[in-house]
Design a protein around this motif. Structure first.
Motif, PDB file in Angstrom:
ATOM      1  N   ASN A  46      -6.024   5.527  -4.034  1.00 22.98           N
ATOM      2  CA  ASN A  46      -4.645   5.342  -3.611  1.00 22.98           C
ATOM      3  C   ASN A  46      -3.778   4.588  -4.588  1.00 22.98           C
ATOM      4  O   ASN A  46      -2.572   4.616  -4.481  1.00 22.98           O
TER       5      ASN A  46
ATOM      6  N   ARG B   8       4.651   5.001   8.474  1.00 19.79           N
ATOM      7  CA  ARG B   8       4.795   6.124   7.553  1.00 19.79           C
ATOM      8  C   ARG B   8       6.260   6.509   7.371  1.00 19.79           C
ATOM      9  O   ARG B   8       6.713   6.776   6.257  1.00 19.79           O
TER      10      ARG B   8
ATOM     11  N   ASP C  65       8.371   6.693   3.927  1.00 18.72           N
ATOM     12  CA  ASP C  65       9.034   7.917   3.492  1.00 18.72           C
ATOM     13  C   ASP C  65      10.481   7.643   3.141  1.00 18.72           C
ATOM     14  O   ASP C  65      11.021   8.172   2.175  1.00 18.72           O
TER      15      ASP C  65
ATOM     16  N   GLN D 135       6.173  11.832  -1.204  1.00 18.30           N
ATOM     17  CA  GLN D 135       5.074  11.804  -0.237  1.00 18.30           C
ATOM     18  C   GLN D 135       3.856  11.063  -0.787  1.00 18.30           C
ATOM     19  O   GLN D 135       3.226  10.286  -0.088  1.00 18.30           O
ATOM     20  N   LEU D 136       3.542  11.313  -2.071  1.00 18.21           N
ATOM     21  CA  LEU D 136       2.343  10.708  -2.661  1.00 18.21           C
ATOM     22  C   LEU D 136       2.449   9.195  -2.669  1.00 18.21           C
ATOM     23  O   LEU D 136       1.540   8.475  -2.252  1.00 18.21           O
TER      24      LEU D 136
ATOM     25  N   SER E  60       4.437   7.225  -0.906  1.00 17.63           N
ATOM     26  CA  SER E  60       4.516   6.620   0.420  1.00 17.63           C
ATOM     27  C   SER E  60       3.142   6.610   1.078  1.00 17.63           C
ATOM     28  O   SER E  60       2.736   5.617   1.691  1.00 17.63           O
ATOM     29  N   ASP E  61       2.381   7.703   0.935  1.00 15.20           N
ATOM     30  CA  ASP E  61       1.033   7.758   1.488  1.00 15.20           C
ATOM     31  C   ASP E  61       0.139   6.701   0.862  1.00 15.20           C
ATOM     32  O   ASP E  61      -0.622   6.016   1.552  1.00 15.20           O
ATOM     33  N   SER E  62       0.239   6.551  -0.471  1.00 15.56           N
ATOM     34  CA  SER E  62      -0.597   5.566  -1.158  1.00 15.56           C
ATOM     35  C   SER E  62      -0.271   4.155  -0.699  1.00 15.56           C
ATOM     36  O   SER E  62      -1.182   3.361  -0.426  1.00 15.56           O
ATOM     37  N   THR E  63       1.029   3.839  -0.613  1.00 18.39           N
ATOM     38  CA  THR E  63       1.396   2.486  -0.168  1.00 18.39           C
ATOM     39  C   THR E  63       0.886   2.223   1.228  1.00 18.39           C
ATOM     40  O   THR E  63       0.339   1.149   1.525  1.00 18.39           O
ATOM     41  N   ASN E  64       1.038   3.212   2.100  1.00 18.13           N
ATOM     42  CA  ASN E  64       0.579   3.068   3.471  1.00 18.13           C
ATOM     43  C   ASN E  64      -0.910   2.741   3.507  1.00 18.13           C
ATOM     44  O   ASN E  64      -1.349   1.777   4.141  1.00 18.13           O
ATOM     45  N   LYS E  65      -1.716   3.545   2.770  1.00 18.54           N
ATOM     46  CA  LYS E  65      -3.161   3.350   2.824  1.00 18.54           C
ATOM     47  C   LYS E  65      -3.551   2.013   2.206  1.00 18.54           C
ATOM     48  O   LYS E  65      -4.443   1.324   2.711  1.00 18.54           O
TER      49      LYS E  65
ATOM     50  N   LYS F 212      -2.719  -0.773   4.573  1.00 17.22           N
ATOM     51  CA  LYS F 212      -3.615  -0.712   5.726  1.00 17.22           C
ATOM     52  C   LYS F 212      -4.964  -1.326   5.385  1.00 17.22           C
ATOM     53  O   LYS F 212      -5.524  -2.114   6.154  1.00 17.22           O
TER      54      LYS F 212
END
Lengths: 120, 138
Positions: free
Chosen positions: A29, B31, B35, B42-43, B45-50, B53
Motif C-alpha cells: 500500500n 473511503r 476519494d 482511486q489508488l 485513496s485506497d492506499s491511504t485508507n489501508k 487502518k
C-alpha cells in the motif's frame, strides 16, 4: 512443563509473523506514495523493496534483542502475562515505525509537491 | 489462578472484537473522505485508507496487550466481573478517543485539501446536487 521455553517460542513466532505481515502490507500500500514522490515506476519499485528489507531487519533485530527476561515463570497465567507484555511492546514499536514511515513520506512529499494531476 | 486465565481470555476476545468492529466502521466510511481529498485518485485513496487502518489496528492491539496484565487476585465470579468491567471499559474508552481523533483528523485533512485544490464532487453527488438546484430554481 518448561513455561519459559514455550513463551519464548510463542513470542518469537508472534513477532516475526507480525513483522512480516505489517511489512508486506506497507510494501503493497505504500507503493502509491513512493510513486507520488519519485514519479518513476521502476525506481519506486526498487526503493519500495529496499525499504521493505530495511523494515524487516530493524524489527526482527529489535525483537530478538529484547527477548531475554531475567525472571522465570512457572504457571500458565504468568505465561499469558509475559507474552502480552512482550508482544504488546513489539506491536507498539511496530505501530510507531509505521506512523514514522507514513510521516516521513508525507513531509518529504509536502516539500516537493506538484500541483499537476496524476499521470503515467 | 484459573479464573484469571478465563478473565484474560474473555478480555482479549471482547477488546479485539471492539477494535475490529470500530476499524471496519471507521475506515469503511472514510473511503468517501479520501476519494474527495485525493480528487478521485482511486489508488492513492485506497492506499491511504489501508495504511491508516493498519496503523489503527497496531495502536489498538498494542494498547490492549499492555493493559492486560493485572496484579489483582480473582477468587470468585463476582470479582471476575468487576475486573473485566474495569479492563474492558478502559479499552473501549481509549478506542473511542483514538476513533474521535481519527475522525477529526480526517475532517482537518479534507479542509486543507479543499483549500488547496477546490471542492470536487463525485459524479453522483454532482448529478443529485444539480437536480436539487433545478428543483429550487423552478
Amino acid at each position: 512443563m518448561n513455561w519459559m521455553l514455550i513463551s519464548y517460542s510463542l513470542y518469537l513466532l508472534g513477532s516475526v509473523f507480525l513483522t512480516l505481515w505489517v511489512g508486506r502490507h506497507l510494501h503493497k500500500n505504500g507503493f502509491a506514495f513512493i510513486i507520488e514522490l519519485l514519479r518513476d515506476v521502476e525506481l519506486s519499485k526498487n526503493v519500495n523493496n529496499i525499504l521493505l528489507i530495511g523494515f524487516y531487519l530493524v524489527n526482527i533485530a529489535y525483537s530478538l534483542l529484547v527477548l531475554k527476561e531475567n525472571f522465570t515463570i512457572h504457571t500458565l497465567h504468568e505465561t499469558i502475562e509475559l507474552l502480552s507484555y512482550k508482544l504488546g511492546l513489539i506491536i507498539t514499536i511496530l505501530s510507531l515505525m509505521h506512523f514514522c514511515n507514513i510521516g516521513i513520506l508525507y513531509f518529504i512529499h509536502k516539500k516537493y509537491i506538484h500541483y499537476e494531476p496524476h499521470r503515467h | 489462578m484459573n479464573l484469571i486465565v478465563i478473565s484474560y481470555i474473555i478480555y482479549l476476545i471482547l477488546s479485539i472484537g471492539v477494535a475490529i468492529w470500530v476499524a471496519e466502521v471507521l475506515f469503511g466510511n472514510a473511503r468517501l473522505f479520501f476519494d474527495d481529498i485525493f480528487h478521485g485518485d482511486q489508488l492513492l485513496s485506497d492506499s491511504t485508507n489501508k495504511l491508516l487502518k493498519m496503523g489503527f489496528y497496531l495502536l489498538c492491539f498494542g494498547f490492549i496487550l499492555f493493559q492486560m496484565e493485572t496484579y489483582q487476585r480473582v477468587n470468585e465470579f463476582r470479582e471476575l466481573f468487576e475486573l473485566l468491567s474495569i479492563k474492558v471499559g478502559t479499552i473501549v474508552l481509549t478506542i473511542g478517543v483514538i476513533y474521535l481523533a481519527n475522525v477529526f483528523g480526517f475532517f482537518k485533512i479534507r479542509q486543507k485539501a479543499n483549500i488547496r485544490g477546490g471542492l470536487r464532487l463525485t459524479n453522483d453527488a454532482r448529478v443529485s446536487l444539480e437536480a436539487v438546484e433545478k428543483e429550487i430554481l423552478k
